[in-house]
Design a protein around this motif. Structure first.
Motif, PDB file in Angstrom:
ATOM      1  N   LEU A  52       1.775  31.055  -3.583  1.00  5.93           N
ATOM      2  CA  LEU A  52       2.342  31.023  -2.238  1.00  5.93           C
ATOM      3  C   LEU A  52       1.329  30.419  -1.278  1.00  5.93           C
ATOM      4  CD1 LEU A  52       4.014  34.545  -2.112  1.00  5.93           C
ATOM      5  CD2 LEU A  52       5.111  32.343  -2.529  1.00  5.93           C
ATOM      6  N   GLY A  53       1.812  29.921  -0.166  1.00  2.67           N
ATOM      7  CA  GLY A  53       0.904  29.329   0.821  1.00  2.67           C
ATOM      8  C   GLY A  53       0.821  27.829   0.656  1.00  2.67           C
ATOM      9  N   TRP A  54      -0.184  27.243   1.277  1.00  6.12           N
ATOM     10  CA  TRP A  54      -0.314  25.795   1.305  1.00  6.12           C
ATOM     11  C   TRP A  54      -1.077  25.293   0.087  1.00  6.12           C
ATOM     12  CZ3 TRP A  54       1.994  22.823   5.004  1.00  6.12           C
ATOM     13  CH2 TRP A  54       2.508  23.518   6.113  1.00  6.12           C
ATOM     14  N   PHE A  55      -0.725  24.071  -0.341  1.00  6.13           N
ATOM     15  CA  PHE A  55      -1.472  23.404  -1.398  1.00  6.13           C
ATOM     16  C   PHE A  55      -2.832  22.963  -0.859  1.00  6.13           C
ATOM     17  CE2 PHE A  55       2.692  21.996  -3.409  1.00  6.13           C
ATOM     18  CZ  PHE A  55       2.549  22.842  -4.495  1.00  6.13           C
ATOM     19  N   ASN A  56      -3.836  22.926  -1.738  1.00  9.02           N
ATOM     20  CA  ASN A  56      -5.070  22.260  -1.357  1.00  9.02           C
ATOM     21  C   ASN A  56      -4.939  20.777  -1.716  1.00  9.02           C
ATOM     22  OD1 ASN A  56      -5.725  21.911  -4.155  1.00  9.02           O
ATOM     23  ND2 ASN A  56      -6.594  23.988  -4.189  1.00  9.02           N
ATOM     24  N   LEU A  57      -5.936  19.988  -1.361  1.00 14.12           N
ATOM     25  CA  LEU A  57      -5.850  18.532  -1.562  1.00 14.12           C
ATOM     26  C   LEU A  57      -5.703  18.174  -3.042  1.00 14.12           C
ATOM     27  CD1 LEU A  57      -8.524  17.242   0.989  1.00 14.12           C
ATOM     28  CD2 LEU A  57      -6.031  17.266   1.219  1.00 14.12           C
ATOM     29  N   HIS A  58      -6.403  18.908  -3.899  1.00 20.77           N
ATOM     30  CA  HIS A  58      -6.318  18.625  -5.332  1.00 20.77           C
ATOM     31  C   HIS A  58      -4.900  18.877  -5.849  1.00 20.77           C
ATOM     32  CE1 HIS A  58      -7.416  18.262  -9.511  1.00 20.77           C
ATOM     33  NE2 HIS A  58      -6.998  19.504  -9.751  1.00 20.77           N
ATOM     34  N   GLU A  59      -4.288  19.979  -5.409  1.00 19.27           N
ATOM     35  CA  GLU A  59      -2.922  20.299  -5.847  1.00 19.27           C
ATOM     36  C   GLU A  59      -1.924  19.281  -5.313  1.00 19.27           C
ATOM     37  OE1 GLU A  59      -3.163  25.166  -6.233  1.00 19.27           O
ATOM     38  OE2 GLU A  59      -2.908  24.233  -4.268  1.00 19.27           O
ATOM     39  N   ILE A  60      -2.149  18.809  -4.098  1.00 18.66           N
ATOM     40  CA  ILE A  60      -1.267  17.789  -3.528  1.00 18.66           C
ATOM     41  C   ILE A  60      -1.314  16.512  -4.373  1.00 18.66           C
ATOM     42  CG2 ILE A  60      -0.973  16.204  -1.573  1.00 18.66           C
ATOM     43  CD1 ILE A  60      -1.752  18.518   0.262  1.00 18.66           C
ATOM     44  N   ASP A  61      -2.514  16.121  -4.781  1.00 17.46           N
ATOM     45  CA  ASP A  61      -2.667  14.930  -5.622  1.00 17.46           C
ATOM     46  C   ASP A  61      -1.938  15.099  -6.954  1.00 17.46           C
ATOM     47  OD1 ASP A  61      -4.172  13.540  -3.788  1.00 17.46           O
ATOM     48  OD2 ASP A  61      -6.091  14.260  -4.557  1.00 17.46           O
ATOM     49  N   ILE A  62      -2.046  16.274  -7.545  1.00 20.94           N
ATOM     50  CA  ILE A  62      -1.385  16.538  -8.832  1.00 20.94           C
ATOM     51  C   ILE A  62       0.132  16.445  -8.693  1.00 20.94           C
ATOM     52  CG2 ILE A  62      -0.934  18.286 -10.591  1.00 20.94           C
ATOM     53  CD1 ILE A  62      -3.772  19.291 -10.204  1.00 20.94           C
ATOM     54  N   VAL A  63       0.677  17.098  -7.660  1.00 24.38           N
ATOM     55  CA  VAL A  63       2.120  17.094  -7.447  1.00 24.38           C
ATOM     56  C   VAL A  63       2.621  15.683  -7.161  1.00 24.38           C
ATOM     57  CG1 VAL A  63       3.971  17.895  -5.934  1.00 24.38           C
ATOM     58  CG2 VAL A  63       2.190  19.484  -6.681  1.00 24.38           C
ATOM     59  N   ALA A  64       1.907  14.959  -6.312  1.00 19.17           N
ATOM     60  CA  ALA A  64       2.314  13.596  -5.971  1.00 19.17           C
ATOM     61  C   ALA A  64       2.346  12.707  -7.208  1.00 19.17           C
ATOM     62  CB  ALA A  64       1.359  13.013  -4.927  1.00 19.17           C
ATOM     63  N   ARG A  65       1.340  12.868  -8.066  1.00 21.10           N
ATOM     64  CA  ARG A  65       1.281  12.060  -9.285  1.00 21.10           C
ATOM     65  C   ARG A  65       2.402  12.442 -10.245  1.00 21.10           C
ATOM     66  NH1 ARG A  65      -3.517  12.910 -10.160  1.00 21.10           N
ATOM     67  NH2 ARG A  65      -3.420  14.598 -11.708  1.00 21.10           N
ATOM     68  N   GLU A  66       2.661  13.735 -10.404  1.00 25.51           N
ATOM     69  CA  GLU A  66       3.691  14.186 -11.341  1.00 25.51           C
ATOM     70  C   GLU A  66       5.091  13.777 -10.890  1.00 25.51           C
ATOM     71  OE1 GLU A  66       3.197  18.361 -11.685  1.00 25.51           O
ATOM     72  OE2 GLU A  66       1.566  18.237 -13.165  1.00 25.51           O
ATOM     73  N   LEU A  67       5.349  13.789  -9.583  1.00 24.01           N
ATOM     74  CA  LEU A  67       6.678  13.476  -9.072  1.00 24.01           C
ATOM     75  C   LEU A  67       6.837  12.024  -8.670  1.00 24.01           C
ATOM     76  CD1 LEU A  67       7.362  16.650  -6.889  1.00 24.01           C
ATOM     77  CD2 LEU A  67       7.892  16.245  -9.283  1.00 24.01           C
ATOM     78  N   GLY A  68       5.755  11.253  -8.717  1.00 26.59           N
ATOM     79  CA  GLY A  68       5.825   9.839  -8.393  1.00 26.59           C
ATOM     80  C   GLY A  68       6.093   9.562  -6.921  1.00 26.59           C
ATOM     81  N   VAL A  69       5.509  10.370  -6.046  1.00 24.26           N
ATOM     82  CA  VAL A  69       5.667  10.187  -4.603  1.00 24.26           C
ATOM     83  C   VAL A  69       4.283  10.128  -3.962  1.00 24.26           C
ATOM     84  CG1 VAL A  69       7.897  11.357  -4.555  1.00 24.26           C
ATOM     85  CG2 VAL A  69       5.806  12.690  -4.234  1.00 24.26           C
ATOM     86  N   SER A  70       4.254   9.861  -2.663  1.00 19.38           N
ATOM     87  CA  SER A  70       2.981   9.774  -1.956  1.00 19.38           C
ATOM     88  C   SER A  70       2.491  11.161  -1.549  1.00 19.38           C
ATOM     89  CB  SER A  70       3.134   8.908  -0.705  1.00 19.38           C
ATOM     90  OG  SER A  70       3.965   9.546   0.254  1.00 19.38           O
ATOM     91  N   ARG A  71       1.187  11.269  -1.271  1.00 15.92           N
ATOM     92  CA  ARG A  71       0.618  12.530  -0.804  1.00 15.92           C
ATOM     93  C   ARG A  71       1.280  12.961   0.506  1.00 15.92           C
ATOM     94  NH1 ARG A  71      -5.711  11.857  -0.495  1.00 15.92           N
ATOM     95  NH2 ARG A  71      -5.472  13.998   0.271  1.00 15.92           N
ATOM     96  N   GLN A  72       1.557  11.999   1.384  1.00 17.40           N
ATOM     97  CA  GLN A  72       2.162  12.312   2.676  1.00 17.40           C
ATOM     98  C   GLN A  72       3.547  12.928   2.515  1.00 17.40           C
ATOM     99  OE1 GLN A  72       0.625  12.269   5.525  1.00 17.40           O
ATOM    100  NE2 GLN A  72       2.407  13.023   6.638  1.00 17.40           N
ATOM    101  N   GLU A  73       4.315  12.427   1.558  1.00 21.51           N
ATOM    102  CA  GLU A  73       5.656  12.971   1.321  1.00 21.51           C
ATOM    103  C   GLU A  73       5.581  14.417   0.855  1.00 21.51           C
ATOM    104  OE1 GLU A  73       8.632   9.477  -0.079  1.00 21.51           O
ATOM    105  OE2 GLU A  73       6.811   9.670  -1.292  1.00 21.51           O
ATOM    106  N   VAL A  74       4.594  14.720   0.007  1.00 17.87           N
ATOM    107  CA  VAL A  74       4.418  16.089  -0.461  1.00 17.87           C
ATOM    108  C   VAL A  74       4.055  16.997   0.712  1.00 17.87           C
ATOM    109  CG1 VAL A  74       3.066  17.625  -1.936  1.00 17.87           C
ATOM    110  CG2 VAL A  74       3.734  15.377  -2.778  1.00 17.87           C
ATOM    111  N   LYS A  75       3.139  16.547   1.567  1.00 21.16           N
ATOM    112  CA  LYS A  75       2.724  17.352   2.722  1.00 21.16           C
ATOM    113  C   LYS A  75       3.897  17.624   3.656  1.00 21.16           C
ATOM    114  CE  LYS A  75      -2.076  15.657   2.894  1.00 21.16           C
ATOM    115  NZ  LYS A  75      -3.051  14.882   3.699  1.00 21.16           N
TER     116      LYS A  75
END
Length: 288
Positions: A146-169
Motif C-alpha cells: 500500500l502507499g506510493w511506489f518508489n522510483l525503482h518500483e515505478i521503473d519496474i512497472v513501466a517496463r513490465e506494462l510497456g508505458v512511460s514512468r510519467q503514465e505510471v505516476k
C-alpha cells in the motif's frame, strides 16, 4: 436469450453461495457436445442449446469475476456483468473456427466486467482511454504494498506494462486520490476503498469530465481488438507468428517474406502461401 439468462441469474436462490453451488452443479461440456450445441444455435437458432451452453459456463464467469473482488464492488454484480459478456460471446460464437467456447468468451466476459468496474469503482473516473484502462487494471496487480511506489518500483512497472514512468505516476495518483468531502473523519481518510466509507453527499464535481462519451468512442476500438485476438486463435503457432511479424509489428516496418523464410528454413513463396491462407481464416473468423 438475454432475458432468459437474467432470469437464471436472479432466481430466488437465497444467497451468492447458493448461486455458486448451483452454477458448479452443471457439468462441463465435452468438446464434442459443445460443438454440437454451438452448431444447433449458430445454424438453427436453437434456444435450448444456448441455455445449455450458458449454464455449463457459469462457473467460468464466477472464476473470472473473483479476480476483480479487490475493487470493493458486490461480487454478485461482477458475476452478473460477466454473464452478460458470456451471453454476447455465445450469440457470436462460430463453431467452425475450431476453438473452445471458453477461449472465445473470456474476452467478452472481461470486457463487460471492466466496463462495470470503471463506471462504479470511483466517483471520479480514473481511466478514460484504452491505454489508461490497461494501466488501471494492471497497476493494481503490480502493486507490492500500500502507499506510493518508489522510483525503482515505478521503473519496474513501466517496463513490465510497456508505458512511460510519467503514465505510471499519473495513474497511481488517480487511484490513490481521495474524493474530497466537507466532513472528512480519520476513518474516512484511512479507508482502503474510498467509496465504502463516504459520509457526506457533498463532493467536488469535475465539470469538464465527459467520461461517457469517451467510453462510447473507445468501445468500438476495444471490440475490434477483441475480434482480432479471438480470430488469431484459429491459426497454428507458425501462422500466428507470420501474421504478427508481418502486420502487427509496432516497433518497426513490416518484416519481409525473405526474412521470415530464413527464420523458418522454408522458401519465401511458402511463407507467402501461409500468410494468404492465414488471412482467409482470419477474415472468416472476424466476420463470424
Amino acid at each position: 436469450m438475454k432475458n432468459q439468462v437474467r432470469t437464471i441469474s436472479f432466481l430466488n436462490i437465497g444467497s451468492l453461495d447458493a448461486y455458486i453451488r448451483m452454477a458448479n452443479s452443471f457439468s462441463i461440456l465435452s468438446p464434442e457436445k459443445e460443438k454440437l450445441l454451438a452448431e444447433k444455435l449458430f445454424f438453427y437458432r436453437d434456444i435450448e442449446s444456448a441455455k445449455l451452453l450458458i449454464l455449463s459456463n457459469l462457473r467460468f464467469v464466477i472464476h473470472v469475476a473473483k479476480n476483480y473482488s479487490g475493487y470493493g464492488l458486490p461480487q454478485a454484480d461482477l458475476i452478473q456483468e460477466g454473464n452478460i459478456g458470456l451471453m454476447k460471446a455465445i450469440r457470436r460464437f462460430n463453431p467452425n473456427i475450431n476453438v473452445r467456447l471458453v477461449s472465445f468468451a473470456v474476452h467478452w466476459i472481461k470486457s463487460e466486467i471492466h466496463e462495470y468496474v470503471l463506471k462504479n469503482w470511483r466517483i471520479v473516473k480514473v481511466a478514460t482511454t484504452k491505454a489508461q484502462r490497461k494501466l488501471f487494471f494492471n497497476l493494481r496487480k503490480s502493486k507490492k504494498r500500500l502507499g506510493w511506489f518508489n522510483l525503482h518500483e515505478i521503473d519496474i512497472v513501466a517496463r513490465e506494462l510497456g508505458v512511460s514512468r510519467q503514465e505510471v505516476k499519473e495513474m497511481e495518483a488517480r487511484m490513490s486520490a481521495q474524493d474530497i468531502t466537507l466532513d472528512v473523519t480519520p476513518s474516512d481518510s484511512q479507508s482502503d476503498y474510498p467509496m465504502s466509507n463516504m459520509r457526506s453527499s457533498l463532493h467536488l464535481e469535475d465539470k469538464k469530465s465527459n467520461f461517457a462519451t469517451k467510453v462510447e468512442q473507445d468501445n468500438w476500438a476495444l471490440h475490434a481488438v477483441n475480434k482480432l485476438s479471438n480470430a488469431l486463435l484459429v491459426l497454428d503457432e507458425r501462422s500466428q507468428q507470420i501474421i504478427k511479424r508481418r502486420w502487427l509489428n509496432k516497433n518497426s516496418s513490416k518484416i519481409t517474406l525473405q526474412t521470415i523464410a530464413q527464420d523458418y528454413g522454408i522458401s519465401a513463396e511458402r511463407v507467402r502461401q501461409l500468410e494468404k491462407n492465414a488471412m482467409k481464416k482470419l477474415k472468416i473468423a472476424i466476420e463470424a
